[in-house]
Design a protein around this motif. Structure first.
Motif, PDB file in Angstrom:
ATOM      1  N   PHE A 208       0.897  17.935  -6.043  1.00  0.00           N
ATOM      2  CA  PHE A 208      -0.047  17.572  -7.134  1.00  0.00           C
ATOM      3  C   PHE A 208      -0.835  16.288  -6.862  1.00  0.00           C
ATOM      4  N   GLN A 209      -0.522  15.565  -5.812  1.00  0.00           N
ATOM      5  CA  GLN A 209      -1.201  14.278  -5.566  1.00  0.00           C
ATOM      6  C   GLN A 209      -2.580  14.528  -4.941  1.00  0.00           C
ATOM      7  N   THR A 210      -3.593  13.813  -5.453  1.00  0.00           N
ATOM      8  CA  THR A 210      -4.953  13.980  -4.928  1.00  0.00           C
ATOM      9  C   THR A 210      -5.380  12.722  -4.159  1.00  0.00           C
ATOM     10  N   VAL A 211      -6.516  12.831  -3.468  1.00  0.00           N
ATOM     11  CA  VAL A 211      -7.059  11.658  -2.768  1.00  0.00           C
ATOM     12  C   VAL A 211      -7.375  10.554  -3.786  1.00  0.00           C
ATOM     13  N   GLU A 212      -7.817  10.961  -4.977  1.00  0.00           N
ATOM     14  CA  GLU A 212      -8.104   9.970  -6.027  1.00  0.00           C
ATOM     15  C   GLU A 212      -6.814   9.230  -6.423  1.00  0.00           C
ATOM     16  N   ASN A 213      -5.716   9.978  -6.550  1.00  0.00           N
ATOM     17  CA  ASN A 213      -4.429   9.333  -6.861  1.00  0.00           C
ATOM     18  C   ASN A 213      -4.069   8.312  -5.790  1.00  0.00           C
ATOM     19  N   LEU A 214      -4.291   8.700  -4.526  1.00  0.00           N
ATOM     20  CA  LEU A 214      -3.926   7.793  -3.429  1.00  0.00           C
ATOM     21  C   LEU A 214      -4.784   6.525  -3.463  1.00  0.00           C
ATOM     22  N   ALA A 215      -6.071   6.696  -3.782  1.00  0.00           N
ATOM     23  CA  ALA A 215      -6.944   5.514  -3.906  1.00  0.00           C
ATOM     24  C   ALA A 215      -6.405   4.625  -5.026  1.00  0.00           C
ATOM     25  N   ASP A 216      -5.994   5.233  -6.125  1.00  0.00           N
ATOM     26  CA  ASP A 216      -5.451   4.445  -7.243  1.00  0.00           C
ATOM     27  C   ASP A 216      -4.138   3.766  -6.862  1.00  0.00           C
ATOM     28  N   ASP A 217      -3.350   4.416  -6.031  1.00  0.00           N
ATOM     29  CA  ASP A 217      -2.104   3.787  -5.560  1.00  0.00           C
ATOM     30  C   ASP A 217      -2.421   2.495  -4.797  1.00  0.00           C
ATOM     31  N   LEU A 218      -3.433   2.562  -3.935  1.00  0.00           N
ATOM     32  CA  LEU A 218      -3.812   1.360  -3.176  1.00  0.00           C
ATOM     33  C   LEU A 218      -4.323   0.274  -4.124  1.00  0.00           C
ATOM     34  N   ILE A 219      -5.115   0.686  -5.106  1.00  0.00           N
ATOM     35  CA  ILE A 219      -5.653  -0.287  -6.071  1.00  0.00           C
ATOM     36  C   ILE A 219      -4.510  -0.897  -6.887  1.00  0.00           C
ATOM     37  N   PHE A 220      -3.518  -0.087  -7.188  1.00  0.00           N
ATOM     38  CA  PHE A 220      -2.344  -0.605  -7.909  1.00  0.00           C
ATOM     39  C   PHE A 220      -1.715  -1.764  -7.118  1.00  0.00           C
ATOM     40  N   LEU A 221      -1.526  -1.568  -5.820  1.00  0.00           N
ATOM     41  CA  LEU A 221      -0.902  -2.612  -4.996  1.00  0.00           C
ATOM     42  C   LEU A 221      -1.749  -3.876  -4.992  1.00  0.00           C
ATOM     43  N   GLN A 222      -3.073  -3.670  -4.939  1.00  0.00           N
ATOM     44  CA  GLN A 222      -3.973  -4.819  -4.922  1.00  0.00           C
ATOM     45  C   GLN A 222      -3.953  -5.546  -6.275  1.00  0.00           C
ATOM     46  N   ASN A 223      -3.998  -4.795  -7.351  1.00  0.00           N
ATOM     47  CA  ASN A 223      -3.980  -5.427  -8.677  1.00  0.00           C
ATOM     48  C   ASN A 223      -2.667  -6.156  -8.931  1.00  0.00           C
ATOM     49  N   PHE A 224      -1.601  -5.602  -8.424  1.00  0.00           N
ATOM     50  CA  PHE A 224      -0.294  -6.244  -8.612  1.00  0.00           C
ATOM     51  C   PHE A 224      -0.152  -7.469  -7.712  1.00  0.00           C
ATOM     52  N   ASP A 225      -1.048  -7.558  -6.735  1.00  0.00           N
ATOM     53  CA  ASP A 225      -1.029  -8.668  -5.783  1.00  0.00           C
ATOM     54  C   ASP A 225       0.287  -8.672  -4.998  1.00  0.00           C
ATOM     55  N   ILE A 226       0.594  -7.516  -4.459  1.00  0.00           N
ATOM     56  CA  ILE A 226       1.878  -7.292  -3.788  1.00  0.00           C
ATOM     57  C   ILE A 226       1.949  -8.078  -2.465  1.00  0.00           C
ATOM     58  N   ASP A 227       3.145  -8.450  -2.041  1.00  0.00           N
ATOM     59  CA  ASP A 227       3.305  -9.211  -0.795  1.00  0.00           C
ATOM     60  C   ASP A 227       3.613  -8.317   0.404  1.00  0.00           C
ATOM     61  N   ARG A 255      -0.707  15.219   6.368  1.00  0.00           N
ATOM     62  CA  ARG A 255      -0.044  14.111   5.669  1.00  0.00           C
ATOM     63  C   ARG A 255       0.044  12.882   6.580  1.00  0.00           C
ATOM     64  N   LEU A 256       0.275  13.140   7.856  1.00  0.00           N
ATOM     65  CA  LEU A 256       0.358  12.028   8.806  1.00  0.00           C
ATOM     66  C   LEU A 256      -1.009  11.348   8.946  1.00  0.00           C
ATOM     67  N   PHE A 257      -2.038  12.162   9.089  1.00  0.00           N
ATOM     68  CA  PHE A 257      -3.395  11.616   9.256  1.00  0.00           C
ATOM     69  C   PHE A 257      -3.807  10.837   7.997  1.00  0.00           C
ATOM     70  N   MET A 258      -3.500  11.393   6.836  1.00  0.00           N
ATOM     71  CA  MET A 258      -3.821  10.683   5.587  1.00  0.00           C
ATOM     72  C   MET A 258      -3.034   9.371   5.524  1.00  0.00           C
ATOM     73  N   SER A 259      -1.782   9.392   5.985  1.00  0.00           N
ATOM     74  CA  SER A 259      -0.987   8.157   5.976  1.00  0.00           C
ATOM     75  C   SER A 259      -1.641   7.103   6.871  1.00  0.00           C
ATOM     76  N   PHE A 260      -2.102   7.517   8.038  1.00  0.00           N
ATOM     77  CA  PHE A 260      -2.773   6.567   8.942  1.00  0.00           C
ATOM     78  C   PHE A 260      -3.977   5.928   8.241  1.00  0.00           C
ATOM     79  N   LYS A 261      -4.763   6.769   7.564  1.00  0.00           N
ATOM     80  CA  LYS A 261      -5.947   6.223   6.882  1.00  0.00           C
ATOM     81  C   LYS A 261      -5.532   5.285   5.751  1.00  0.00           C
ATOM     82  N   MET A 262      -4.446   5.638   5.060  1.00  0.00           N
ATOM     83  CA  MET A 262      -3.946   4.763   3.986  1.00  0.00           C
ATOM     84  C   MET A 262      -3.529   3.397   4.541  1.00  0.00           C
ATOM     85  N   TYR A 263      -2.848   3.399   5.670  1.00  0.00           N
ATOM     86  CA  TYR A 263      -2.439   2.131   6.280  1.00  0.00           C
ATOM     87  C   TYR A 263      -3.667   1.287   6.616  1.00  0.00           C
ATOM     88  N   ALA A 264      -4.656   1.936   7.202  1.00  0.00           N
ATOM     89  CA  ALA A 264      -5.843   1.197   7.636  1.00  0.00           C
ATOM     90  C   ALA A 264      -6.609   0.637   6.439  1.00  0.00           C
TER      91      ALA A 264
END
Ligand code: 5AD
Ligand code: FES
Length: 364
Positions: A208-227, A255-264
């Motif tokens: 059920f996870q979409t690319v939009e969800n993944l973008a929001d996950d990254l934004i969540f980390l940024q908003n939380f100011d995670i270390d 999933r692996l390729f998407m993970s690589f892009k998420m890391y970058a």
């Protein structure tokens, strides 16, 4: 709309930019990886810090629908390492100049457990002359517990949000108090309040996870100011409820390729944080962790759990190195890291630069 090459030159990525970057094809993604490698080298350098991972127990009060060691999985044989086994693994890390360890385990919050961890923390500090850095990854706890453990010597804590979208989170967990999204979030705030270096993250490619969800996950980390961040591909496990959605999943390769892009993209968004190259990447590609270390990650958690119990800590299937002793892995790791131009930061804690930078700003 900006082209993806223009986006790569921006200082701040908005939600649409992130979605564009996560949607790049293999050829285009080469530019994304190049950019993130540049940023990684500039802000955190080419050192990779080891945290010896000790999976202390697979006894868990939780029943997450994706996880192989969820409490309802009766096929798992449950174990708990003895204090001596844990301390021996710490000693092994200390002698091999690891700098830090991570104590990870199924979630428990009873008093016996809380006190045992406090005691172990003191012992770990003692055996290493206060030198080993300690990270805990033991799930949600009360503010008091977090304070107690901090006083006993731990300074970093990992608690993945797993999925930052509340509705999707609900689909991945039983609907009860033990699996409350709000309480998980609250724990993350407690950690920050207590002064920990705080790590979080999520799985990539869940049903059920979409690319939009993944973008929001990254934004969540940024908003939380995670270390610190630990994230990795979701890998289905046949003895879990989510297995029935197997046919709907992206392929492992995707999933692996998407993970690589998420890391970058994460490295571009949060330049000075610590990012761990997680084991789930290695399950799909034997060089998965090293590949993300080249362009984004700067932390690696070699598994130093005693080999006798390792096969019982299967959060997902085909977890690598489950039948090898710790030494086997160390030698191959060293040569693989050389291939991606990473230098091992031996005997250093390798703390999150972001933690110090954010505290500096808060003090001013
Ligand atoms: N696939 C990938 N990662 C998983 N985890 C749990 N189950 C799976 C799975 N099936 C991750 C969770 C947890 C971490 C310890 O392992 O994100 O926080
Ligand atoms: Fe929740 Fe294992 S039961 S991550």
């Amino acid at each position: 709309m900006d082209s993806y090459l223009q986006i790569l030159e921006k200082d701040f990525l908005n939600r649409n930019d992130i979605i564009t970057l996560l949607s790049l094809n293999k050829e285009q993604a080469k530019n994304l990886f190049k950019k993130s490698e540049e940023i990684k080298l500039k802000y955190v350098g080419n050192k990779v810090y080891y945290r010896g991972l000790i999976e202390m127990s697979n006894i868990c009060r939780k029943d997450c629908y994706y996880c192989g060691i969820r409490r309802s999985n009766k096929k798992v044989s449950r174990y708990e390492l003895e204090d001596k086994q844990i301390l021996d693994a710490c000693e092994y890390c200390y002698k091999n100049d690891f700098g830090s360890i991570v104590l990870q385990g199924g979630e428990r919050n009873d008093k016996i457990f809380v006190d045992r961890i406090s005691n172990l923390l003191k012992e770990i500090k003692k055996l290493s002359n206060n030198e080993l850095g300690v990270t805990l990854s033991l799930g949600e706890q009360t503010l008091e517990t977090f304070k107690k453990w901090k006083e006993a010597g731990v300074h970093r804590y990992l608690l993945r949000i797993e999925e930052s979208n509340r509705d999707l989170y609900k689909k991945l967990h039983p609907d009860n108090q033990i699996h409350s999204f709000d309480e998980r979030l609250e724990s993350l705030y407690y950690l920050k309040e207590t002064g920990y270096q705080v790590g979080s993250g999520f799985m990539i490619g869940l049903p059920f996870q979409t690319v939009e969800n993944l973008a929001d996950d990254l934004i969540f980390l940024q908003n939380f100011d995670i270390d610190m961040v630990g994230m990795g591909p979701y890998i289905e496990h046949k003895d879990t409820p989510l297995y029935k959605y197997k046919a709907q999943l992206w392929s492992l390769e995707e999933r692996l390729f998407m993970s690589f892009k998420m890391y970058a993209v994460l490295r571009i968004m949060m330049k000075d944080i610590n990012i761990a190259a997680t084991t789930a990447l290695q399950t799909i590609d034997p060089m998965g962790r090293e590949r993300v270390i080249r362009f984004a990650a700067n932390v690696l958690m070699p598994n130093v759990t005693p080999a006798v119990v390792r096969k019982n800590y299967q959060l997902y299937e085909n977890k690598p190195c489950t039948d090898e002793g710790a030494d086997d892995c160390l030698d191959c790791l060293k040569s693989r890291l050389k291939l991606v131009n990473a230098e091992i930061g031996l005997n250093e804690w390798g703390d999150s630069k972001h933690y110090y930078n954010r505290n500096k700003t808060e003090d001013n």
